[in-house]
Design a protein around this motif. Structure first.
Motif, PDB file in Angstrom:
ATOM      1  N   GLU A 179     107.428 106.612 -24.023  1.00  0.00           N
ATOM      2  CA  GLU A 179     108.300 106.060 -25.074  1.00  0.00           C
ATOM      3  C   GLU A 179     108.999 104.969 -24.523  1.00  0.00           C
ATOM      4  O   GLU A 179     109.427 104.222 -25.522  1.00  0.00           O
ATOM      5  CB  GLU A 179     109.266 107.213 -25.294  1.00  0.00           C
ATOM      6  N   THR A 180     109.049 104.369 -23.530  1.00  0.00           N
ATOM      7  CA  THR A 180     109.533 103.030 -23.184  1.00  0.00           C
ATOM      8  C   THR A 180     108.747 102.120 -23.608  1.00  0.00           C
ATOM      9  O   THR A 180     109.015 101.204 -24.150  1.00  0.00           O
ATOM     10  CB  THR A 180     109.867 102.959 -21.569  1.00  0.00           C
ATOM     11  N   GLY A 181     107.603 102.371 -23.425  1.00  0.00           N
ATOM     12  CA  GLY A 181     106.226 101.306 -23.904  1.00  0.00           C
ATOM     13  C   GLY A 181     106.503 101.313 -25.380  1.00  0.00           C
ATOM     14  O   GLY A 181     106.223 100.478 -25.950  1.00  0.00           O
ATOM     15  N   GLN A 182     106.761 102.356 -26.058  1.00  0.00           N
ATOM     16  CA  GLN A 182     106.657 102.501 -27.606  1.00  0.00           C
ATOM     17  C   GLN A 182     107.917 101.729 -28.090  1.00  0.00           C
ATOM     18  O   GLN A 182     107.750 100.836 -29.228  1.00  0.00           O
ATOM     19  CB  GLN A 182     106.775 104.011 -27.973  1.00  0.00           C
ATOM     20  N   ALA A 183     109.059 102.101 -27.247  1.00  0.00           N
ATOM     21  CA  ALA A 183     110.158 101.080 -27.581  1.00  0.00           C
ATOM     22  C   ALA A 183     110.167  99.689 -27.377  1.00  0.00           C
ATOM     23  O   ALA A 183     110.662  99.115 -28.246  1.00  0.00           O
ATOM     24  CB  ALA A 183     111.347 101.578 -26.831  1.00  0.00           C
ATOM     25  N   LEU A 184     109.364  99.314 -26.634  1.00  0.00           N
ATOM     26  CA  LEU A 184     109.135  97.761 -26.362  1.00  0.00           C
ATOM     27  C   LEU A 184     108.275  97.238 -27.117  1.00  0.00           C
ATOM     28  O   LEU A 184     108.278  96.194 -27.535  1.00  0.00           O
ATOM     29  CB  LEU A 184     108.543  97.674 -24.950  1.00  0.00           C
ATOM     30  N   THR A 185     107.487  98.134 -27.930  1.00  0.00           N
ATOM     31  CA  THR A 185     106.411  97.649 -28.935  1.00  0.00           C
ATOM     32  C   THR A 185     106.668  97.871 -30.226  1.00  0.00           C
ATOM     33  O   THR A 185     106.090  97.461 -31.215  1.00  0.00           O
ATOM     34  CB  THR A 185     104.905  98.038 -28.539  1.00  0.00           C
ATOM     35  N   GLY A 186     107.311  98.700 -30.383  1.00  0.00           N
ATOM     36  CA  GLY A 186     107.641  99.248 -31.943  1.00  0.00           C
ATOM     37  C   GLY A 186     109.152  98.645 -32.294  1.00  0.00           C
ATOM     38  O   GLY A 186     109.586  97.740 -32.023  1.00  0.00           O
ATOM     39  N   LEU A 187     109.544  99.321 -33.482  1.00  0.00           N
ATOM     40  CA  LEU A 187     110.636  98.957 -34.171  1.00  0.00           C
ATOM     41  C   LEU A 187     112.002  99.374 -33.407  1.00  0.00           C
ATOM     42  O   LEU A 187     112.395 100.329 -33.177  1.00  0.00           O
ATOM     43  CB  LEU A 187     110.762  99.525 -35.589  1.00  0.00           C
TER      44      LEU A 187
END
Length: 534
Positions: free
Chosen positions: A70-78
């Motif tokens: 989820e940290t990776g998603q936050a870094l790459t997402g909106l």
């Protein structure tokens, strides 16, 4: 890089020599720490010499509570952390949808918005042009989705905010990635932690977050690239029925992957989403008092099972009713396995934001380690903050009693709960030093230890040298840009004399004007991140 490196002309944070300015690393270990004159005499042609030019070396940090994927998603997402209204969220969704097949975002916090209005599924549908949208609240315990995603997952059409099992379903749907896509996110997150001076992180995995496949992927990545990424310790938040089941759950991941059946095994939820279990209704929602996901019977059975299996257990718990449940479970478990055996099992709790004196006394008596997030207090504490909105000013004033816990003999370790708050270790230390509840503040040294050495102890790491710098200790450290250094405590009378060099106290960055930038992170002698110019 040669096998022997001499770092000199800087500052070394070490209790072995509080005045050290140089350090030798050989074969992945600290070989020597001392001053410049000795460093000059020890220098030889085998060494790579690194001129620190005034930079500071400290043990690398340990983040005791993270969610890597989820940290990776936050870094790459909106990123919605800076959105100031529902309208701003909708504008961001519309812009993101123009160049993406779906919209996955994180970080909105309506407690900071005028009117506290959250976008509706219909508004999100229009903003995205029908592309699926899922946006998690900053605490990751609730979220909002558009009509397209809700319809595909069979969620309640009238649910403006998703909590409980509906939130779990939506959350997991956005984690359905290819194996390569999953590891791409995980690697990005771990590289981000390394760039912030972390040598290790503790993944708080659970079936309701990312699931078994996610943790297996993370463990495989961390093992395959152990020389280039921070160490990953994992906790698995699944309820154990009995001793055999506890062993089965841990063993099913393979040797050494799971360090405990703890972490985000939920007793309750979060204050921001009004799911933390309270003894009185929420101040801003009189019909709500939160949710209990586990009974005292279930929690006690879990603790008994883990104790008998020799596996640390534990729970996510925030509200005072949730803590009442934990204390009752501990008492019941002690009656079965004995208080001494329970104390020695290494059980831990995450968050513990609303602990009373009675709770603290019980946790100390049962030998419970507490994993906390000081940046929660900085973001949501204080007059008019989210805590005060949810539970009232009076109850909010005495939350996050970290110093009180330490004084009572409770081991305390720090984390970010990334992506809930940013992975910034010095901001975390500063937040613990300046808690809104003044009586619970920690000195900078105590906060630093809670974010380094204590993290290894909490995860039951066997080596006594981890988290500190001295001869024979692993060469796991971070280099920080030159910064003003001092001794800092919440009591100005102490600071006045302890900054005298005769006190022999290692110095730490003065954190009232920002945080130093990480220049290099090293684990067991291997460079994980580097911006240090020689």
């Amino acid at each position: 890089m040669s096998e022997i490196s001499l770092y000199r002309n800087g500052f070394i944070y070490s209790t072995v020599d509080p005045y050290a300015t140089a350090m030798i690393v050989e074969n992945g270990q600290v070989a020597w720490i001392g001053g410049e004159a000795a460093a000059e005499s020890l220098k030889d042609s085998r060494m790579t010499v690194i001129d620190l030019d005034g930079a500071l070396i400290t043990p690398a940090f340990v983040d005791s509570h993270v969610h890597v994927t989820e940290t990776g998603q936050a870094l790459t997402g909106l990123d919605l952390s800076k959105a100031e209204s529902a309208e701003a969220v909708l504008e961001a969704v519309a812009a993101h949808a123009e160049t993406n097949d779906r919209v996955v975002g994180h970080g909105w916090d309506e407690s900071r918005w005028a009117g506290h209005r959250v976008p509706t599924p219909q508004e999100l549908e229009r903003a995205s042009g029908g592309k699926e949208v899922y946006l998690t609240r900053v605490d990751a315990h609730s979220g909002i989705a558009n009509e397209s995603l809700q319809n595909r997952l069979g969620l309640s059409a009238d649910a403006d905010r998703l909590t409980g099992e509906q939130h779990v379903a939506a959350r997991q749907s956005v984690n359905e990635l290819s194996a390569s896509g999953l590891q791409l996110l995980q690697r990005k997150a771990l590289e981000h932690f390394a760039s912030r001076g972390y040598g290790a992180v503790v993944e708080n995995a659970a079936p309701h977050i990312s699931g078994r496949a996610d943790l297996e992927s993370l463990a495989a990545l961390a093992n395959a690239e152990q020389d280039s990424l921070p160490t990953v310790y994992s906790l698995w938040g699944e309820l154990a029925r009995d001793e055999a089941h506890a062993r089965e759950l841990v063993g099913s991941f393979g040797p050494g992957v799971v360090r405990g059946l703890a972490g985000d095994l939920r007793i309750d939820g979060s204050l921001g989403s009004r799911t933390a279990a309270l003894n009185a209704p929420y101040a801003d929602a009189a019909a709500e008092s939160g949710q209990l996901y586990l009974s005292a019977d279930d929690a006690a059975a879990h603790l008994v099972a883990c104790t008998l299996a020799g596996i640390p257990g534990g729970f996510h718990v925030i509200g005072e009713r949730g803590l009442d449940t934990v204390v009752e479970a501990l008492e019941r478990a002690a009656a079965v396995v004995g208080a001494d055996r329970l104390r020695g099992a290494g059980h831990r709790l995450e968050h513990v934001e609303m602990a009373s004196d009675a709770h603290i006394q019980a946790l100390a008596a049962f030998g419970i380690t507490v994993s906390v997030q000081p940046l929660f207090d900085q973001h949501w504490g204080g007059s008019g903050g989210m805590y005060a909105q949810r539970v009232g000013e009076q109850r909010a004033e005495t939350m996050n009693r970290f110093g009180t816990m330490l004084a009572a003999g409770i081991p305390v370790t720090f984390g970010s709960d990334s992506p809930v708050t940013e992975a910034n270790p010095w901001r975390t230390v500063a937040a613990a030093f300046s808690l809104n509840h003044a009586a619970a503040r920690l000195s900078a040294k105590a906060a630093f230890i809670a974010h380094t050495r204590a993290g290894y102890r909490a995860i039951r790491e066997a080596s006594p040298f981890l988290g500190q710098l001295g001869p024979s200790a692993p060469a796991t450290f971070a280099v920080w840009e030159p910064w003003e250094l001092s001794v800092q405590t919440p009591d100005e009378r102490v600071s006045a004399w302890s900054t005298d060099t005769r006190a022999g106290t290692p110095l730490l960055p003065t954190l009232d004007s920002g945080s130093p930038q990480c220049l290099r992170t090293v684990k067991d002698g291997n460079i994980l991140f580097d911006q240090l110019s020689n």
